[in-house]
Write an enzyme that holds these catalytic residues in place. Structure first.
Site, PDB file in Angstrom:
ATOM      1  N   SER A  58       0.788  -1.180   0.162  1.00 47.68           N
ATOM      2  CA  SER A  58      -0.143   0.104  -0.076  1.00 47.68           C
ATOM      3  C   SER A  58       0.679   1.359  -0.061  1.00 47.68           C
ATOM      4  O   SER A  58       0.425   2.412  -0.342  1.00 47.68           O
ATOM      5  CB  SER A  58      -0.997  -0.034   1.332  1.00 47.68           C
ATOM      6  OG  SER A  58      -0.166  -0.068   2.407  1.00 47.68           O
ATOM      7  N   LYS A  77      -6.377   4.803   8.270  1.00 45.57           N
ATOM      8  CA  LYS A  77      -4.939   5.609   7.665  1.00 45.57           C
ATOM      9  C   LYS A  77      -5.585   6.978   7.793  1.00 45.57           C
ATOM     10  O   LYS A  77      -4.657   8.049   8.029  1.00 45.57           O
ATOM     11  CB  LYS A  77      -4.818   5.123   6.192  1.00 45.57           C
ATOM     12  CG  LYS A  77      -3.932   3.470   6.316  1.00 45.57           C
ATOM     13  CD  LYS A  77      -3.947   3.109   5.088  1.00 45.57           C
ATOM     14  CE  LYS A  77      -3.236   1.866   4.965  1.00 45.57           C
ATOM     15  NZ  LYS A  77      -2.943   1.291   3.734  1.00 45.57           N
TER      16      LYS A  77
END
Length: 259
Positions: free
Chosen positions: A127, A170
């Protein structure tokens, strides 16, 4: 007898002790991160930390330096045996994309050194691929990256951005860091377009977005990421690519003479 919204929020969204400890680390400048201005070869990557008890998001400074070489990517985590198999695969994918970006038929005259700064445990997953590519592009083009926007996303060898997990944690992780370091106004995150349908953020974050203070940007390609993270009225993807080619020519012209 009666459950209100605030009761659910206090239970589901309450700050754990470790959250507050992490906030203090950023406040006391024990973890270095910039949330304003531009930096060459430095980008705020969105990451997930899993304690086994709960999961939370945390921004990490991703850096890249480039030196004269043969087009290799040296990942500090992998070189230190702190990189998982998926992350190793991601680095190889990035290598393929960077080489194809500039034609793919000649060897790049530079080496890239990537590092997750102030990370001392193992790193895995793909990611951070977009962050790593942006750091590479910035490092070789000498064009700065906006520090007020953090990014997460995976890529394939053709530069298409793929969805990632933990996107809500996040986003909230970067939001919290911005909040304790001076405010969220003008800050934001860049996420894959394919993750938009996964968003389910805390009310506090949603309110800041509605009020135009905190922003969520989306991308479908690396080109989109470059335009958002590095672009302005004078810089776009084509300009960045032109600068990369110019720098590569400089490196190629500085080959040592044979005697």
């Amino acid at each position: 007898d009666y459950i209100e919204v605030k009761d659910i929020e206090n239970t589901f969204c309450k700050n754990e002790i470790i959250d507050k400890q992490i906030d203090d680390v950023y406040i006391e400048n024990q973890i270095f991160i910039d949330i304003s201005g531009k930096k060459v070869g430095q980008v705020n990557a969105l990451s997930i930390l899993n304690t086994g008890y709960f999961v939370f998001g945390k921004p990490i400074k991703m850096t890249c330096s480039c030196v004269k070489g043969e087009g290799n990517i040296f990942d500090v985590q992998r070189e230190s045996n702190l990189s998982g198999k998926i992350h190793n695969k991601a680095i190889s994918t990035i290598n393929g994309y960077i080489n194809s970006l500039l034609g793919g038929y000649s060897k790049l005259p530079v080496n890239f050194h990537l590092n997750f700064e102030q990370v001392y445990g193992s790193v895995d997953g793909d990611s951070a691929s977009v962050a790593e590519v942006i750091a590479i592009i910035s490092s070789v083009s000498k064009i700065g990256i906006k520090q007020n926007i953090a990014v997460t996303g995976s890529i394939n060898q053709f530069g298409k951005v793929q969805p990632v997990g933990g996107v809500n944690d996040k986003i909230e992780g970067f939001f919290n860091v911005c909040k304790v370091l001076g405010g969220t106004n003008g800050k934001g995150v860049l996420i894959p377009e394919s993750n938009i349908s996964s968003l389910a953020l805390k009310n506090e974050v949603e309110e800041e977005i509605k009020n135009g203070k905190f922003h969520i940007y989306s991308m479908e390609t690396v080109e989109d990421a470059v335009d958002i993270l590095m672009g302005d009225e004078n810089v776009d993807f084509d300009i960045v690519l032109h600068e990369i080619k110019n720098e590569c020519r400089k490196y190629s012209m500085n080959k040592p003479r044979k005697h």
